[in-house]
Every structure is written in structure tokens, then in C-alpha cells.
Design a protein around this motif. Structure first.
Motif, mmCIF file in Angstrom:
data_model
loop_
_atom_site.group_PDB
_atom_site.id
_atom_site.type_symbol
_atom_site.label_atom_id
_atom_site.label_comp_id
_atom_site.label_asym_id
_atom_site.label_seq_id
_atom_site.Cartn_x
_atom_site.Cartn_y
_atom_site.Cartn_z
ATOM 1 N N LEU A 66 42.340 43.026 34.006
ATOM 2 C CA LEU A 66 43.252 43.541 33.796
ATOM 3 C C LEU A 66 44.739 43.433 34.869
ATOM 4 N N SER A 67 45.785 43.668 34.800
ATOM 5 C CA SER A 67 46.862 44.128 35.670
ATOM 6 C C SER A 67 46.425 45.167 36.666
ATOM 7 N N SER A 68 46.569 45.386 38.086
ATOM 8 C CA SER A 68 46.344 46.623 38.436
ATOM 9 C C SER A 68 47.023 46.048 40.387
ATOM 10 N N ASP A 69 47.025 46.817 41.522
ATOM 11 C CA ASP A 69 48.197 46.624 42.254
ATOM 12 C C ASP A 69 46.809 46.077 43.160
ATOM 13 N N GLN A 70 47.211 45.112 44.070
ATOM 14 C CA GLN A 70 46.833 44.733 45.072
ATOM 15 C C GLN A 70 45.919 44.827 45.793
#
Length: 139
Positions: A66-70
Motif C-alpha cells: 500500500l502507498s505510504s510515506d518513505q
């Protein structure tokens, strides 16, 4: 005609808790999950990495990033949806969303954020140290 799959849960309460925490702290991942990934999964388009195949049960397990901050990924790990598809039964078993610890903790209590990253109440100094170190290395 494509087969339409139905969602079932390994532990519905636990899964919904993690899903709500994702909604609260990572709206982008929640929107992708709800409006993009779930409809594709229901229509038979299986996303993510194939993890395991079981010939006896005729099932395939997947992990979907899932998309998440690096910065979040480096501190807590990648956010992933874990699910198993039972091909003959037309069932998708939603098993888990990871990283479990921070998602469960985020549901139990209001977590603070530090430079955009959720900070665990059980070990805040460690998480803040990681964030500061990673920010220092990026400069």
C-alpha cells in the motif's frame, strides 16, 4: 464472463480495526484500497506479489504493498495487505494489514506524529531517533 469474488475475513474485527487506523493515519492508502484495489480484486484482477500457492485447497496467497510515506516505511516497515484467493470457491480471504503493531497501537490510543511519521507510545525515543537519523542522512 469474469468470476465475481466475495470478501471474507480471517478475523473481521481485527482487520477492520487495522483498516480504520490506515484510514485515520494514511488516507491515500485507504482511498487506494477502497476505490482501486478492492474493486479490482472483486473482479478477479489479483494485485501484489504471489507469496504462496496451495494445490490441495486451490488457493493463492498474495501481499499487496500500500502507498505510504518513505519515512514511515523506513521507521515502521512497508504497509501491506495480505490476502488469500480461493479460486474454485470464488472467495478472497482478507487476512491482515501490516505493520500490525503500530496499526493496533494507533487504534487503541491517539498517536502523535513527528515530522509526518506516527510515533509509537511504547518506544517514542527510538522512533524519533530513527526519523531524525533518516532526515540527517537525506541532507
Amino acid at each position: 464472463m469474469k468470476q465475481c469474488y466475495v470478501f471474507e475475513y480471517l478475523n473481521e474485527n481485527d482487520f477492520k480495526v487495522k483498516e480504520r487506523t490506515v484510514r485515520k493515519y494514511n488516507m491515500l492508502a485507504y482511498k487506494e484500497l477502497t476505490f482501486d484495489y478492492y474493486p479490482k480484486l472483486r473482479s478477479g484482477i489479483f494485485l501484489g506479489d504471489k507469496v504462496e500457492e496451495n494445490e490441495e485447497e486451490k488457493s493463492v496467497s498474495y501481499e499487496l504493498k500500500l502507498s505510504s510515506d518513505q519515512l514511515f516505511e523506513k521507521v515502521h516497515g512497508e504497509m501491506r495487505l495480505h490476502y488469500t484467493v480461493y479460486l474454485e470457491k470464488g472467495i478472497i480471504l482478507l487476512t491482515n494489514i501490516t505493520p500490525e503493531e503500530i496499526l493496533e497501537e494507533g487504534h487503541r490510543m491517539e498517536l502523535e506524529t513527528y515530522k509526518g511519521v506516527m510515533i509509537s507510545k511504547s518506544n517514542p525515543k527510538k522512533d524519533m531517533f530513527k526519523v531524525n537519523l533518516l532526515n540527517m542522512l537525506q541532507k
